[in-house]
Design an enzyme around this catalytic site. Structure first.
Site, mmCIF file in Angstrom:
data_model
loop_
_atom_site.group_PDB
_atom_site.id
_atom_site.type_symbol
_atom_site.label_atom_id
_atom_site.label_comp_id
_atom_site.label_asym_id
_atom_site.label_seq_id
_atom_site.Cartn_x
_atom_site.Cartn_y
_atom_site.Cartn_z
ATOM 1 N N GLU A 1 0.831 -1.216 0.000
ATOM 2 C CA GLU A 1 0.000 0.000 0.000
ATOM 3 C C GLU A 1 0.861 1.259 0.000
ATOM 4 O O GLU A 1 0.618 2.191 -0.782
ATOM 5 C CB GLU A 1 -0.929 0.031 1.219
ATOM 6 C CG GLU A 1 -1.974 -1.079 1.290
ATOM 7 C CD GLU A 1 -2.974 -1.058 0.145
ATOM 8 O OE1 GLU A 1 -3.013 -0.065 -0.624
ATOM 9 O OE2 GLU A 1 -3.723 -2.034 0.002
ATOM 10 N N ASN B 1 1.314 3.881 -3.128
ATOM 11 C CA ASN B 1 0.957 5.293 -2.956
ATOM 12 C C ASN B 1 2.089 6.211 -3.407
ATOM 13 O O ASN B 1 1.834 7.234 -4.055
ATOM 14 C CB ASN B 1 0.620 5.579 -1.487
ATOM 15 C CG ASN B 1 -0.798 5.178 -1.134
ATOM 16 O OD1 ASN B 1 -1.585 4.811 -2.000
ATOM 17 N ND2 ASN B 1 -1.126 5.235 0.147
ATOM 18 N N ARG C 1 -9.905 3.789 -7.835
ATOM 19 C CA ARG C 1 -9.199 3.532 -6.586
ATOM 20 C C ARG C 1 -10.208 3.524 -5.442
ATOM 21 O O ARG C 1 -11.161 4.299 -5.446
ATOM 22 C CB ARG C 1 -8.111 4.566 -6.315
ATOM 23 C CG ARG C 1 -7.152 4.814 -7.471
ATOM 24 C CD ARG C 1 -5.717 4.813 -7.007
ATOM 25 N NE ARG C 1 -5.319 3.510 -6.502
ATOM 26 C CZ ARG C 1 -4.869 2.513 -7.273
ATOM 27 N NH1 ARG C 1 -4.765 2.655 -8.560
ATOM 28 N NH2 ARG C 1 -4.527 1.374 -6.730
HETATM 29 N N1 LIG Z 1 3.022 9.016 -0.883
HETATM 30 C C1 LIG Z 1 2.015 9.867 -1.167
HETATM 31 N N2 LIG Z 1 2.258 11.049 -1.796
HETATM 32 C C2 LIG Z 1 1.255 11.902 -2.088
HETATM 33 N N3 LIG Z 1 -0.055 11.674 -1.783
HETATM 34 C C3 LIG Z 1 -0.369 10.530 -1.158
HETATM 35 C C4 LIG Z 1 0.643 9.559 -0.816
HETATM 36 N N4 LIG Z 1 0.032 8.533 -0.190
HETATM 37 C C5 LIG Z 1 -1.272 8.831 -0.150
HETATM 38 N N5 LIG Z 1 -1.542 10.030 -0.724
HETATM 39 C C6 LIG Z 1 -2.857 10.691 -0.819
HETATM 40 O O1 LIG Z 1 -3.730 10.084 0.123
HETATM 41 C C7 LIG Z 1 -4.901 9.568 -0.525
HETATM 42 C C8 LIG Z 1 -5.387 8.321 0.187
HETATM 43 O O2 LIG Z 1 -4.462 7.238 0.053
HETATM 44 P P1 LIG Z 1 -5.011 5.740 0.141
HETATM 45 O O3 LIG Z 1 -3.889 4.815 -0.114
HETATM 46 O O4 LIG Z 1 -5.759 5.568 1.404
HETATM 47 O O5 LIG Z 1 -6.086 5.679 -1.048
HETATM 48 P P2 LIG Z 1 -5.804 5.594 -2.615
HETATM 49 O O6 LIG Z 1 -4.368 5.324 -2.877
HETATM 50 O O7 LIG Z 1 -6.362 6.813 -3.244
HETATM 51 O O8 LIG Z 1 -6.675 4.328 -3.047
HETATM 52 P P3 LIG Z 1 -6.256 2.780 -2.832
HETATM 53 O O9 LIG Z 1 -5.065 2.737 -1.926
HETATM 54 O O10 LIG Z 1 -7.456 2.143 -2.214
HETATM 55 O O11 LIG Z 1 -5.951 2.252 -4.183
HETATM 56 C C9 LIG Z 1 -4.498 9.360 -1.963
HETATM 57 O O12 LIG Z 1 -5.599 9.408 -2.848
HETATM 58 C C10 LIG Z 1 -3.516 10.525 -2.182
HETATM 59 O O13 LIG Z 1 -4.204 11.720 -2.462
HETATM 60 MG MG LIG Z 2 -3.355 3.784 -1.961
#
Ligand SMILES: Nc1ncnc2c1ncn2[C@@H]1O[C@H](COP(=O)(O)OP(=O)(O)OP(=O)(O)O)[C@@H](O)[C@H]1O
Ligand SMILES: [Mg+2]
Lengths: 142, 112
Positions: free
Chosen positions: A48, A52, A107
């Site tokens: 995860e 990200n 997502r």
């Molecule tokens: N390393 C990162 N750099 C920049 N923004 C991030 C990062 N990690 C998370 N985010 C932000 O936080 C939000 C939530 O992250 P999360 O992993 O919970 O959901 P997602 O990645 O959008 O969906 P999923 O993980 O279910 O595929 C993301 O949509 C993004 O905007």
């Molecule tokens: Mg994610």
């Protein structure tokens, strides 16, 4: 004798490295003889965080660098995933279940929720324009 | 990731083998959508027997397939789900949108 060990890896933000990162961390943690379930939890959390960094941090540019620091002391595992990508403007909002900024990309917005349920502690440090660090902790054998 | 397809009536059976993550979801999405349209399928069934890893990218992929199948009036289901995969399915709440069957036979009969 107390068990203590650490490792660092660095790799490019290429989505092929999502599985590489999971396998590398799992191989290192295997030194502690974790249960199959503990190992699966750690792989999920790492997957995860790395995903990200690739998708959000570096917006799918493959030229970014991602660093993982992994250490254990006795049965306590600490993992840090670091990117120098675009950063998160509002961490609290980002960590809310179902929150995602990739509306049109199918997502679920569950990455942080998964990290939090797989690990005992998840801390997020981020600065817009500088990058994001995820620090996670899990005690094995509890 | 290997992806195989079988048609039973109007149900497309998708047998996946490998790990479902952001990287492999790209191929799964493309191939499944193409096959679903080409074969004019209605329902979609995923065989999870040989999935040894899935993270939240897999949940997004399943939700996306759920939407397109629902538009065509079909149903989507999973069978042979491991306890590990079940944890993220239930955590996500997606198990309320798609049924999980214990065997291929049971899944096919339920959607027939
Ligand atoms: N390393 C990162 N750099 C920049 N923004 C991030 C990062 N990690 C998370 N985010 C932000 O936080 C939000 C939530 O992250 P999360 O992993 O919970 O959901 P997602 O990645 O959008 O969906 P999923 O993980 O279910 O595929 C993301 O949509 C993004 O905007
Ligand atoms: Mg994610």
């Amino acid at each position: 004798m107390p068990k203590k060990n650490s490792m660092q890896i660095q790799f490019s933000s290429n989505s092929l490295n999502e599985s590489f990162a999971r396998v590398a961390v799992a191989a290192f943690i295997s030194q502690l003889d974790p249960t199959v379930e503990e190992l699966y939890d750690i792989k999920m959390a790492v997957s995860e965080a790395v995903t990200n960094s690739i998708i959000h941090g570096y917006e799918n540019e493959e030229t970014g660098e991602i660093c993982i620091n992994c250490a254990y002391e006795d049965e306590v595992v600490n993992i840090e995933i670091i990117d120098h990508g675009k950063g998160i403007p509002n961490i609290e909002e980002a960590m809310t279940a179902l929150y995602t900024t990739s509306g049109d990309e199918e997502r679920a917005g569950l990455g942080f929720t998964v990290m939090q349920s797989m690990m005992d502690e998840v801390e997020v440090f981020s600065e817009v324009g500088h990058g994001t660090t995820i620090r996670m902790k899990k005690s094995l054998g509890v | 990731m290997s992806i195989d397809f079988t048609m039973v009536d109007r149900t497309l059976l998708v047998t996946l083998e490998g790990e479902i993550d952001h990287h492999t979801c790209v191929e799964i999405r493309q191939t499944v959508d193409r096959e679903y349209q080409k074969r004019r399928a209605k329902n979609l069934l995923f065989d999870f027997a040989n999935i040894n890893f899935m993270d939240s990218s897999g949940i997004g992929m399943l939700m996306g397939r759920y939407r397109s199948v629902a538009i065509c009036g079909g149903e989507i289901g999973l069978y042979n789900v491991s306890p590990e995969a079940w944890r993220i399915l239930s955590l996500s709440g997606i198990h309320k949108l798609m049924k999980t069957y214990s065997s291929k036979q049971e899944a096919i009969e339920a959607l027939a």
